[in-house]
Scaffold this motif. Structure first.
Motif, PDB file in Angstrom:
ATOM      1  N   GLU A 173      -9.590  -0.252  -1.328  1.00 51.86           N
ATOM      2  CA  GLU A 173      -8.708   0.459  -0.453  1.00 51.86           C
ATOM      3  C   GLU A 173      -9.283   0.728   0.664  1.00 51.86           C
ATOM      4  O   GLU A 173     -10.770   0.809   0.959  1.00 51.86           O
ATOM      5  N   ASN A 175      -4.084   2.878   4.337  1.00 53.81           N
ATOM      6  CA  ASN A 175      -2.901   3.901   3.915  1.00 53.81           C
ATOM      7  C   ASN A 175      -2.119   4.566   4.691  1.00 53.81           C
ATOM      8  O   ASN A 175      -2.531   4.465   6.277  1.00 53.81           O
ATOM      9  N   GLU A 191      -0.395   2.919   0.226  1.00 51.02           N
ATOM     10  CA  GLU A 191      -0.153   3.671  -0.370  1.00 51.02           C
ATOM     11  C   GLU A 191       0.470   4.953   1.016  1.00 51.02           C
ATOM     12  O   GLU A 191      -0.128   5.118   1.732  1.00 51.02           O
ATOM     13  N   ASP A 209       0.764   7.248  -3.941  1.00 55.80           N
ATOM     14  CA  ASP A 209      -1.326   7.715  -4.161  1.00 55.80           C
ATOM     15  C   ASP A 209      -1.487   9.723  -4.446  1.00 55.80           C
ATOM     16  O   ASP A 209      -0.736  10.448  -4.170  1.00 55.80           O
TER      17      ASP A 209
HETATM   18 CA    CA Z   1      -5.368   6.488  -0.798  1.00 56.81          CA
END
Ligand code: CA
Ligand code: C2E
Ligand code: CA
Length: 717
Positions: free
Chosen positions: A497, A555, A587, A617
């Motif tokens: 991530e 994200n 996400e 998420d």
């Molecule tokens: Ca995340």
């Protein structure tokens, strides 16, 4: 000698007597002559002195003597000096005289002269201009016919003349002044020392709307002016005053005037009089008032503007020891302006202005602060009451709907309130604090009322400084993107991530929990998201060069996801880096559904069509996570770390997690468990057949180079 004869003696005696008589007579005659001579001498003496006196008198009155005799048709002009010795004499014919007279006066002079000489008029009085040393002087000639012949024609005329040039000039300028006074367009008055009107001109009559002089002459000036006393007092000490006042005319209307009064002494300073000019300045005054209104009021809504507010608050502070200031900022106004156009936007602002004026009618201190911001000063209310009034206003604003081509637009408002003098002892501080309270209301959810609290302004200032620093960092691509691994049950790295990091030169290391919401509130999140994607693409290609091929997740905030351009821009970035979109996992949190569910689903579908993998998420932290799973088919669900906390010694927590995981697996979703901090979780999670794990137990988010070095060291690939 012989004795005389008697006859001889007789003759001698006769002679003697005769001689004696003659002697006596001669003596008498001599005496008489002497007496007469004395008398004559006296008479001569006295006639000379009265002549002298006459000459003196003529000199003193500055008159000259003239006479005209018909027999030789000659004028003689004589003027005298104090001692008589410089007497000047001029003699000449009427033609000689006329040659010195101004041509405009000749006819008049001839006419009067003819009347006197042939017309039987005994007195002559004429004024004419007479040339003396190259310039004309005004002369007054007076005379009287002394003698006439049997036909009535004058034989002898005498009189005096005088230079009256000065008098003439004075008279002329007096006439000029008088005509200037009466024809002046400025209302003017001549006043006595006691300010009684002696004379006025037509302009004054017009000003006070009366037709006759009698209506104002003899009346005091003060009868026409509003409250003039203090100004007129100054006349006692000075010779002039000037002030602004108001005249009430006969119709009862008030006219603003500029009054100036000056004192003049009469020629011999025995008395003085005053001249007053009253200039009508009502137009200037109304212009001033209009400008003042313009300066203090807002054009669009007619409400007070900032300057007007300042003025009003100064008044409020004078009379109220306490009051409350509400700072109102509309939420969603920009959207109305953008979608419906500026005209509709303006109309809406007017509507809101009316609504506020109606709601806060007790004190008409509603101000348009600017744009879609309003300020209201509430007097005689407590903070609680003010809060209630503001909540009601928000409800009213929220009830307004605007239908634009089938889309319903709504407004709301964020309101900050501050109390005087508790939250600020100066107008500026109070407004600033109410504004800060409003700002906080806006950034903590909008559509609410927030009261100022100590330190709020400072924290907002901090936030503002943070924001400008963040703006700079984003535009300079100064943010770092760390990476944290995702591992399978046997601890093999399967993905990662990308997490944003910001090291501010002013604020030090700032957590994304702080700056991401700030970025979202100020539309910086899209840039951050795109930069994260670029970083992810770079990392993937670098890893690939080292023989490691794992997908990375980024994200993305709700704002950005709802941006129609996002999918194509994201795909373009992958394309330009030669990275398959399937290598990128996006996400998102459930908050995207809250804003606009239909658009959210549409955007997610576009992203999936573009080949991106989509992950929900923070699963388990919101209220409706499960319901969103029905609305959109995600590929991955990231279970929030709150769901795995304590599973190693809390059986309930473990059961809950197991249930959730079973459900997600039932839906054929890939599951990533976040927040794996300790080794003790691993067997439990392995038991649950979790696809991937992420957490400090494996690694902390770290710079890409460090991350790669670590992977090399562990030789997990
Ligand atoms: Ca995340
Ligand atoms: P998130 O997406 O839930 O990211 C995971 C967060 O959990 C990260 O915090 C990470 O450092 C932290 N974390 C990972 N393992 C553990 C663990 O074992 N224990 C604990 N206590 N925490 C762990 P981080 O990096 O501080 O990020 C916080 C949040 O900021 C992220 O939560 C994400 O919502 C947001 N964020 C970070 N980077 C970005 C970004 O580039 N764009 C957007 N839109 N949001 C980002
Ligand atoms: Ca998370």
């Amino acid at each position: 000698m012989s004795k005389p004869e008697p006859e001889q003696e007789q003759q001698l005696g006769l002679l003697e007597r005769r001689l004696k008589r003659e002697r006596q007579a001669r003596q008498q005659a001599e005496k008489l002559l002497t007496e007469k001579s004395v008398a004559l001498f006296d008479a001569l003496q006295s006639s000379q002195s009265s002549q002298k006196k006459l000459e003196l008198a003529l000199w003193a009155s500055q008159e000259s003597y003239w006479e005209w005799m018909a027999h030789n048709d000659t004028f003689q002009l004589r003027s005298f000096s104090l001692r008589g010795q410089s007497e000047s004499v001029w003699q000449g014919s009427p033609i000689d005289l006329l040659s010195h007279v101004h041509e405009d006066d000749i006819t008049n002079l001839e006419f009067h002269w003819t009347l006197a000489v042939h017309g039987g008029r005994d007195r002559v009085e004429i004024a004419f201009r007479f040339k003396v040393r190259e310039s004309f002087q005004w002369m007054r000639l007076r005379g009287r016919v002394l003698e006439r012949d049997e036909h009535g024609s004058a034989l002898h005329v005498v009189g005096t003349t005088k230079d009256i040039t000065r008098e003439r000039k004075a008279e002329q300028s007096f006439h000029l002044m008088a005509s200037a006074f009466s024809s002046s367009r400025e209302p003017m008055l001549v006043l006595s020392e006691s300010l009684e009107i002696n004379e006025c001109n037509d302009a004054f009559l017009q000003l006070i709307q009366v037709h006759s002089r009698a209506d104002c002459v003899q009346r005091p000036l003060t009868a026409f002016l509003l409250d003039p006393d203090s100004n007129l007092d100054m006349l006692r000490t000075g010779s002039q005053v000037r002030f602004e006042s108001v005249v009430t005319n006969a119709e009862g209307e008030q006219v603003s005037v500029d009054v100036s009064i000056a004192r003049f002494e009469t020629q011999h300073q025995s008395s003085s009089y005053l001249i007053a000019t009253l200039r009508d300045i009502s137009e200037r005054k109304s212009n001033e008032a209009r400008l003042q209104k313009m300066a203090l009021h807002d054009d669009l809504t007619g409400l007070r503007n900032r300057n007007g507010l300042r003025d009003a608050l100064e008044q409020v502070i004078k009379t109220n020891r306490q009051f409350i200031l509400a700072f109102i900022d509309l939420d969603g106004f920009k959207q109305i302006n953008d979608t419906a156009g500026h005209e509709q936007g303006d109309a809406m602002l007017k509507r809101i202005a009316d609504l506020l004026t109606a709601e806060f009618s007790n004190d008409n201190q509603v101000t348009r602060w600017g744009g879609d911001e309003f300020v209201v000063a509430l007097t005689a209310v407590t903070l609680d009451q003010a809060r209630n009034m503001c909540s009601r206003v928000i409800e009213l604003i929220e009830s307004i709907t605007l239908d634009i081509q089938g889309t319903e637009l709504r407004l709301s408002a964020s309101i900050g309130i501050a109390e005087y003098p508790l939250h600020g002892e100066s107008i500026d501080t109070l407004i600033q604090n109410a504004d800060a309270a409003m700002y906080q209301a806006k950034t903590t959810g909008k559509g609410r009322v927030n009261t100022y609290q100590e330190g709020l302004l400072e924290s907002i200032k901090e936030r503002v400084s943070l924001l400008s620093d963040l703006r700079r960092a984003v535009s300079h691509h100064a943010l770092d993107f760390y990476i944290q691994g995702k591992y399978d049950g046997s601890g093999v790295l399967k993905g990662g991530e990308v997490l944003c990091r910001w090291h501010s030169s002013i604020h030090g290391m700032v957590s994304p929990v702080v700056f991401i919401p700030l970025a979202e509130a100020h539309q910086l999140d899209s840039d951050i998201g795109l930069q994260a994607l670029e970083a992810a693409c770079d990392y993937i290609s670098m890893m690939e060069t080292q023989g490691l091929s794992i997908p990375l997740s980024i994200n993305i905030s709700a704002n950005q996801l709802l941006d129609k351009e996002f999918a194509s821009r994201a795909a373009a970035i992958c394309d330009s880096c030669d990275i398959a979109t399937s290598m990128i996992e996006i996400e998102i949190t459930e908050s995207i559904f809250m804003r606009d569910e239909r658009s959210a689903v549409r955007s997610l579908e576009t992203l999936r069509e573009a080949g991106f993998s989509l992950a929900l998420d923070d699963f388990g932290t919101g209220f409706s996570s499960i319901s969103y799973l029905r609305k959109f088919q995600f590929q991955v669900v990231k279970v929030d770390r709150s769901l795995i906390r304590d599973i190693n010694h809390d059986s309930k927590a473990l059961s809950l997690l197991k249930g959730v995981l079973a459900m997600l697996q039932g839906l054929r979703l890939d599951v990533v468990v976040e927040g794996v901090e300790s080794e003790s979780y691993i067997p439990l999670l392995q038991d649950c057949d979790v696809d991937l794990m992420q957490g400090f137990y494996f690694d902390r988010p770290m710079p890409f180079e460090q991350f790669m070095a670590r992977q090399h060291a562990a030789s997990t690939f």
